[in-house]
Motif scaffolding. Structure first.
Motif, PDB file in Angstrom:
ATOM      1  N   ALA A 115     -10.421 -14.664 -12.407  1.00  0.00           N
ATOM      2  CA  ALA A 115     -10.920 -14.951 -11.059  1.00  0.00           C
ATOM      3  C   ALA A 115     -10.657 -13.774 -10.130  1.00  0.00           C
ATOM      4  O   ALA A 115     -11.503 -13.423  -9.293  1.00  0.00           O
ATOM      5  N   THR A 116      -9.495 -13.142 -10.257  1.00  0.00           N
ATOM      6  CA  THR A 116      -9.173 -11.965  -9.439  1.00  0.00           C
ATOM      7  C   THR A 116     -10.127 -10.823  -9.744  1.00  0.00           C
ATOM      8  O   THR A 116     -10.569 -10.105  -8.837  1.00  0.00           O
ATOM      9  N   THR A 126      -6.243  -6.578 -13.921  1.00  0.00           N
ATOM     10  CA  THR A 126      -6.282  -8.046 -13.954  1.00  0.00           C
ATOM     11  C   THR A 126      -6.220  -8.564 -15.392  1.00  0.00           C
ATOM     12  O   THR A 126      -5.143  -8.763 -15.930  1.00  0.00           O
ATOM     13  N   VAL A 127      -7.362  -8.748 -16.011  1.00  0.00           N
ATOM     14  CA  VAL A 127      -7.422  -9.386 -17.330  1.00  0.00           C
ATOM     15  C   VAL A 127      -6.652  -8.587 -18.371  1.00  0.00           C
ATOM     16  O   VAL A 127      -5.897  -9.151 -19.185  1.00  0.00           O
ATOM     17  N   LYS A 332      -2.509  -8.160  -6.285  1.00  0.00           N
ATOM     18  CA  LYS A 332      -2.007  -9.525  -6.216  1.00  0.00           C
ATOM     19  C   LYS A 332      -2.986 -10.449  -6.934  1.00  0.00           C
ATOM     20  O   LYS A 332      -4.145 -10.543  -6.556  1.00  0.00           O
ATOM     21  N   ILE A 333      -2.515 -11.109  -7.967  1.00  0.00           N
ATOM     22  CA  ILE A 333      -3.346 -12.048  -8.724  1.00  0.00           C
ATOM     23  C   ILE A 333      -3.463 -13.350  -7.931  1.00  0.00           C
ATOM     24  O   ILE A 333      -2.468 -13.856  -7.393  1.00  0.00           O
ATOM     25  N   ALA A 339      -7.778 -20.053  -8.125  1.00  0.00           N
ATOM     26  CA  ALA A 339      -8.699 -19.757  -9.232  1.00  0.00           C
ATOM     27  C   ALA A 339      -9.545 -20.981  -9.571  1.00  0.00           C
ATOM     28  O   ALA A 339     -10.749 -20.863  -9.840  1.00  0.00           O
ATOM     29  N   ILE A 340      -8.932 -22.165  -9.541  1.00  0.00           N
ATOM     30  CA  ILE A 340      -9.685 -23.403  -9.786  1.00  0.00           C
ATOM     31  C   ILE A 340     -10.779 -23.552  -8.736  1.00  0.00           C
ATOM     32  O   ILE A 340     -11.943 -23.852  -9.048  1.00  0.00           O
ATOM     33  N   ARG A 341     -10.422 -23.340  -7.460  1.00  0.00           N
ATOM     34  CA  ARG A 341     -11.411 -23.462  -6.378  1.00  0.00           C
ATOM     35  C   ARG A 341     -12.502 -22.404  -6.510  1.00  0.00           C
ATOM     36  O   ARG A 341     -13.681 -22.685  -6.244  1.00  0.00           O
ATOM     37  N   TYR A 342     -12.113 -21.191  -6.929  1.00  0.00           N
ATOM     38  CA  TYR A 342     -13.126 -20.143  -7.109  1.00  0.00           C
ATOM     39  C   TYR A 342     -14.135 -20.553  -8.181  1.00  0.00           C
ATOM     40  O   TYR A 342     -15.352 -20.409  -7.994  1.00  0.00           O
TER      41      TYR A 342
END
Length: 723
Positions: A115-116, A126-127, A332-333, A339-342
């Motif tokens: 999500a980030t 990130t990933v 910042k992750i 992430a759920i909301r995104y």
């Protein structure tokens, strides 16, 4: 270390300063630097003979936390070092229950990292801070982690491909950079079958748990449990399954949306619904996972995992040391909850794309894209929308731009006509149409910037068309019934081009409100320019509709001989007329307040009102949209506005007369009804405000008038108060 220098002859130019030699004796310069710090005054610099401005600009500033990636002493300097130190163990723990807990934490943190990344950061930050992804072969003995990481990597590769194809990543140019990371490997095409196998194993385990609960047996016969505590087996199976299934369905969404000609939209929509269902199950699993966690290092809304525990196997600074082009600082992750909301918003945006009717009428396509942008979608859904709309330079990968234009001209007879397709103006207009669709899929700032640049192209081809038409057929602009096909097509093409030129201009103006580019003191000139542009737009729209109506009427036997009779214009024209009345009414109200109470005038020491007019409308002025419109035209119009005149012809009351017919016309279109309701509220509030100002008097010093966008994003509402 002392740099060597070479001698030069008097006739030859001096050589460039020598570079630092590759080999030499290094010495501790700390005492020298300490002494220099004591003696140096402000503005002085200590440097060697090889110092140059280019070298200084290319150097990294040591000890700067934003630039010096080696300033942090913590962390590892290679993946192998981290693995040897047991930083990313496989299995994640010898305790099978703890192994499952840590596996779920890795899944959740990767979910937050993805999500980030979608928000505009890099894969390296990130990933791919996950060491398990960097060395995927190590996870082959851990079926659950291996299948999850493999399908995640395949999904990332597919998303990068879509965004790169759409070229919407120019606004977030770091999104598609892989920095040499292992984004794809042999066997990734089998990721779905591998995940399905693991999912089936966990599903059988869950069914066995349910059967065990019914039969009240203490052990599972014929199946190996995921972990050692039988009482927790079912909950852990549920937590794993919803995460694995979400990854599977999301991968299907991405692959289906990539199918040409929109063939995968229906199937993609089913997988979107499945993804949303799995997200809700992931949320439900949070309470159980937190109850099993003994670690309180991450608590509250900032946790990047459902359990609140920091995951193993992640090093945020490793790639900045290994990969030279990678940004040096960690990001910042986003939290797991964010992430759920995104993903919920992402999936709703993708669902809107999947519901696209694949309409071939350009006006309907433009309306669909504009409506889609109202939800402010992020980069990924906008990239999927563009790849759906424009494939191989064709609309939906099927219709050539020239056929789209001929359909818009209501001339089906020329669809597929080679002469029309090869016409120079048609080819240029086709390129502008495709470019317009791509522009409308960018974010708001880039969209406005690119629309402003494209105005010159639209205006130029419009002028060229008009000159060619005059040269060939004279001064007549109206489409007449007795004209031959060539003349009719040329005139309708000119009208259509000018209509879309002003549509682009109007879109350019209203996006300024969404970007907060206008101050209250500038609302008057902005609404005035909107009114002028809208008048031209509605004029061209009516010409096009009249031409189309005459052509259809000519085929009817009972067609009236009087071709100039009144034609009932469609509801789209009436809706646009409401925009005209709102723009004119707000412009005149603001001008009247300026004239009678000296309000909404904020003289600046930096620029005059004329300079601000040029700053806002320079691109429109250069494109001559409309012609003969200058700052002095605005000043002349605004100087004659007074409250008494506004009350005689109340623009806002006229809107209220149109609204009832619009409601009936758009009864089956919820989006249009919502917009009509917004316009009605703006008109009603401004009508009341105008009456109050008229009764009290605009010159009353106790009167305070402000404008707010409480009911419509582009049309303000006057708020009247007395101090």
């Amino acid at each position: 270390m002392e740099a060597s220098s070479s001698s030069s002859s008097s006739s030859a130019p001096p050589p460039p300063p020598p570079s630092i030699p590759a080999s030499g004796v290094w010495a501790d310069a700390s005492p020298l630097l300490a002494a220099a710090c004591r003696d140096l005054e402000d503005g002085e610099l200590v440097h060697g003979e090889n110092f140059s401005l280019f070298g200084a600009m290319s150097a990294l500033e040591i000890m700067d936390p934003k630039m010096d990636s080696g300033i942090e002493k913590s962390g590892y300097y290679s993946v192998e070092e981290a693995i040897e130190d047991g930083f990313a163990p496989v299995p994640l723990s010898l305790d099978r229950t703890l192994d499952i807990q840590r596996t779920l934490d890795v899944m959740d943190h990767l979910f937050s990292c993805e999500a980030t990344w979608h928000k505009g950061h890099t894969l390296a930050q990130t990933v791919f801070t996950c060491i398990y992804l960097m060395r995927m072969e190590r996870t082959s003995s851990h079926a659950i982690l291996n299948s999850f990481c493999r399908i995640l990597r395949a999904t990332c590769y597919a998303v990068v491909s879509v965004v790169s194809t759409a070229r919407t990543h120019e606004e977030e140019d770091l999104f598609t950079m892989s920095f040499g990371l292992p984004l794809r490997d042999e066997g990734d095409e089998k990721c779905l079958s591998i995940l399905n196998s693991v999912e089936e194993t966990v599903s059988r385990q869950l069914r066995a748990c349910k059967a065990q609960a019914l039969s009240k047996k203490k052990t599972l016969e014929g199946l190996e449990s995921l972990q050692d505590n039988p009482d927790l087996e079912e909950d852990y199976c549920r937590a794993l399954l919803c995460r694995l299934r979400f990854r599977k369905h999301f991968y299907h969404v991405v692959t289906c949306l990539r199918k040409p000609h929109g063939r995968g939209l229906e199937l993609a929509r089913k997988h979107v619904a499945s993804c949303l269902a799995e997200l809700s199950l992931m949320l439900k699993s949070r309470d159980f996972l937190r109850s099993q966690s003994n670690n309180t290092s991450q608590q509250g809304d900032e946790a990047t995992t459902a359990s609140g525990v920091c995951p193993v196997g992640f090093d945020a600074s490793l790639n900045s040391r290994l990969l030279s082009p990678a940004p040096p600082r960690a990001v910042k992750i986003v939290s797991w909850s964010d992430a759920i909301r995104y993903y919920e918003k992402l999936l709703h945006d993708l669902d809107i794309i999947c519901s696209s009717p694949l309409d071939l009428v350009l006006e309907n396509v433009l309306h669909f894209v504009v409506q889609f942008q109202k939800s402010v979608p992020d980069l990924v859904p906008r990239a999927f929308l563009q790849t759906l709309l424009v494939q191989d330079g064709k609309l939906y990968g099927r219709d050539l731009p020239c056929d789209v234009i001929s359909r818009a001209l209501s001339l089906p007879d020329i669809i597929g006509d080679k002469e029309f397709q090869m016409n120079e103006f048609v080819v240029q207009l086709g390129q502008l149409v495709i470019n317009l669709l791509k522009i409308l899929c960018t974010n708001t700032a880039w969209q406005r910037r690119k629309l402003g640049k494209s105005l010159q192209d639209w205006s130029t081809i419009s002028i060229q068309l008009e000159l060619a038409l005059k040269r060939e057929f004279g001064e007549t602009r109206n489409v007449l019934p007795h004209e031959n096909m060539c003349m009719r097509v040329s005139k309708q093409l000119l009208v259509w081009t000018q209509e879309h030129t002003y549509w682009v201009a109007y879109r350019f103006l209203i996006l300024g409100f969404e970007l907060d580019l206008y101050s209250p003191s500038e609302y008057c000139m902005v609404y005035w320019y909107m009114y002028v542009v809208l008048m031209k737009l509605i004029e061209q729209m009516q010409l096009r509709i009249l031409a189309s109506a005459r052509r259809k009427g000519k085929k009817k036997k009972d067609h009236s001989k009087d071709s100039s009779r009144d034609t009932a214009f469609p509801s789209s024209c009436l809706l646009l007329q409401c925009h005209v009345l709102l723009s004119e009414g707000l412009s005149m109200m603001l001008a009247a307040l300026r004239n009678e109470s000296n309000s909404f005038q904020s003289p600046s020491i930096f620029n005059s009102e004329q300079e601000r007019f040029i700053q806002h409308f320079d691109l429109l002025q250069k494109a001559r949209l409309p012609e003969h419109i200058t700052y002095y035209s605005f000043r002349e119009s605004a100087s004659h506005a007074f409250i008494a005149d506004l009350t005689k012809y109340n623009f806002f009351k006229e809107i209220q007369k149109i609204i009832p017919s619009l409601r009936g016309s758009f009864a089956s279109e919820p989006e249009k009804l919502a917009e009509i309701r917004q316009i009605e509220q703006v008109a009603e509030h401004n009508r009341i405000a105008l009456n109050i100002i008229s009764q009290v008097g605009a010159g009353d010093p106790s009167l305070r008038v402000s404008f707010e966008f409480t009911h419509h994003p582009h049309f303000a509402v006057a708020v009247v108060k007395r101090s």
